[in-house]
Design an enzyme around this catalytic site. Sequence first.
Site, PDB file in Angstrom:
ATOM      1  N   ARG A  53       0.803  -1.227   0.000  1.00 21.91           N
ATOM      2  CA  ARG A  53       0.000   0.000   0.000  1.00 21.91           C
ATOM      3  C   ARG A  53       0.834   1.274   0.000  1.00 21.91           C
ATOM      4  O   ARG A  53       0.612   2.181  -0.803  1.00 21.91           O
ATOM      5  CB  ARG A  53      -0.930   0.050   1.232  1.00 21.91           C
ATOM      6  CG  ARG A  53      -2.178  -0.768   1.096  1.00 21.91           C
ATOM      7  CD  ARG A  53      -2.536  -1.384   2.413  1.00 21.91           C
ATOM      8  NE  ARG A  53      -1.565  -2.402   2.714  1.00 21.91           N
ATOM      9  CZ  ARG A  53      -1.682  -3.676   2.301  1.00 21.91           C
ATOM     10  NH1 ARG A  53      -2.745  -4.067   1.659  1.00 21.91           N
ATOM     11  NH2 ARG A  53      -0.731  -4.565   2.558  1.00 21.91           N
ATOM     12  N   THR A  54       1.783   1.369   0.933  1.00 24.41           N
ATOM     13  CA  THR A  54       2.457   2.658   1.132  1.00 24.41           C
ATOM     14  C   THR A  54       3.283   3.032  -0.100  1.00 24.41           C
ATOM     15  O   THR A  54       3.162   4.138  -0.630  1.00 24.41           O
ATOM     16  CB  THR A  54       3.343   2.604   2.395  1.00 24.41           C
ATOM     17  OG1 THR A  54       2.555   2.070   3.458  1.00 24.41           O
ATOM     18  CG2 THR A  54       3.840   3.985   2.768  1.00 24.41           C
ATOM     19  N   LYS A  83      26.029  -3.736   0.243  1.00 20.10           N
ATOM     20  CA  LYS A  83      27.511  -3.719   0.255  1.00 20.10           C
ATOM     21  C   LYS A  83      28.042  -2.969   1.471  1.00 20.10           C
ATOM     22  O   LYS A  83      29.248  -2.805   1.612  1.00 20.10           O
ATOM     23  CB  LYS A  83      28.022  -3.035  -1.018  1.00 20.10           C
ATOM     24  CG  LYS A  83      27.561  -3.657  -2.306  1.00 20.10           C
ATOM     25  CD  LYS A  83      28.107  -2.836  -3.489  1.00 20.10           C
ATOM     26  CE  LYS A  83      27.211  -2.922  -4.682  1.00 20.10           C
ATOM     27  NZ  LYS A  83      27.481  -1.856  -5.653  1.00 20.10           N
ATOM     28  N   ARG A 104      11.169   3.868   3.765  1.00 19.65           N
ATOM     29  CA  ARG A 104      10.761   2.929   4.837  1.00 19.65           C
ATOM     30  C   ARG A 104      11.990   2.135   5.253  1.00 19.65           C
ATOM     31  O   ARG A 104      12.782   1.718   4.405  1.00 19.65           O
ATOM     32  CB  ARG A 104       9.666   1.977   4.342  1.00 19.65           C
ATOM     33  CG  ARG A 104       9.392   0.856   5.340  1.00 19.65           C
ATOM     34  CD  ARG A 104       8.194   0.022   4.977  1.00 19.65           C
ATOM     35  NE  ARG A 104       6.958   0.758   5.185  1.00 19.65           N
ATOM     36  CZ  ARG A 104       5.743   0.229   5.017  1.00 19.65           C
ATOM     37  NH1 ARG A 104       5.617  -1.034   4.644  1.00 19.65           N
ATOM     38  NH2 ARG A 104       4.665   0.957   5.222  1.00 19.65           N
ATOM     39  N   HIS A 132       4.617   5.973  11.574  1.00 17.13           N
ATOM     40  CA  HIS A 132       4.146   5.780  10.192  1.00 17.13           C
ATOM     41  C   HIS A 132       3.138   6.915   9.944  1.00 17.13           C
ATOM     42  O   HIS A 132       1.935   6.690   9.880  1.00 17.13           O
ATOM     43  CB  HIS A 132       3.497   4.404  10.072  1.00 17.13           C
ATOM     44  CG  HIS A 132       3.228   3.942   8.667  1.00 17.13           C
ATOM     45  ND1 HIS A 132       3.341   4.761   7.559  1.00 17.13           N
ATOM     46  CD2 HIS A 132       2.835   2.724   8.184  1.00 17.13           C
ATOM     47  CE1 HIS A 132       3.033   4.074   6.479  1.00 17.13           C
ATOM     48  NE2 HIS A 132       2.727   2.837   6.826  1.00 17.13           N
TER      49      HIS A 132
END
Length: 305
Positions: A53-54, A83, A104, A132
């Site tokens: 969704r986000t 890395k 995120r 959030h």
Amino acid sequence: MPNIISVEQFNKNEVEKILLEASHMEEKCLSGKNLNILENKIVACIFFEPSTRTRLSFETAAIKLGAKVISVENAQESSSTFKGETIEDTTRILCSYADIIVMRHPKEGSAEKAVSVATKPIINAGDGSNQHPSQAFLDLYTIKKEHGHLDNLNIAFAGDLLHSRTLHSLVPLLMMYPNNTFYFISPLELALPKEYTDELRGKGVSFKEMNSLKEGLSDAEVLYMTRVQKERFEKLEDYEKVKDLFLLKVEDLKDMKEKSIIMHPLPRVNEIDPEIDKDPRAAYFRQAQNGLYIRMALLPYALEA
Ligand code: CP
């Protein structure tokens, strides 16, 4: 630079403006109007944790507003983080390509680390169990759309209240509105952290903590179910003990008010019987749709467009 890192940075006036702007965005989307207010902008989405969704609603929002999108999913493995590159260096590089970064990350505080070196606005799309904010705005927008007001509500939160960043962002926003009563329903080991209950007590907000879903259903105008977040547990056996404790079943609906709504930030795993989807009180797919309009409001807010 208006970063969007935590809901704590917003006052009620700003929250109301964002909700209003989201409703304008919704109207424009539904009427098929051209919305090229972010033409010539590049939105970078970098997700170090999975998302449906986000990420996709931010990207859809950007495209609908006329922006272009560069995107990294599964960034732990597919970006140079694999890395050993630091979040700060990754942020510096993204800022040299894009006009705004939506990020995120599984670690709490990552968005703030990014902000410490960023030359472009950062939107926190979830940092561990911490915050959030865009989800909290879309949740607030949903409650307002469904109930017509954000005050004088009984709001029950059930499930993993310890790890739910959604809840940790939504509760402070709902505390801005008078006469709301919160019911926090969870097993003891997944209870809302003390810092939040201390704040509620300090502000004189009415709340109850309970461990049976049945206890909270009959009073609630909003029942907000949450997923038990497997990825946040150190030991699988601890997750196994609590994972299926709260399943909302069709027969539970008879205990709920006719005018109540059932919300869930999604994804759901085993918290809501899919048979409930047919009930008009099931608001979780409408809630996810509202994410598009909120993110269409938040991108121009952060870009000052
Ligand atoms: N609610 C939410 O954040 O969903 P995603 O994890 O799919 O983005």
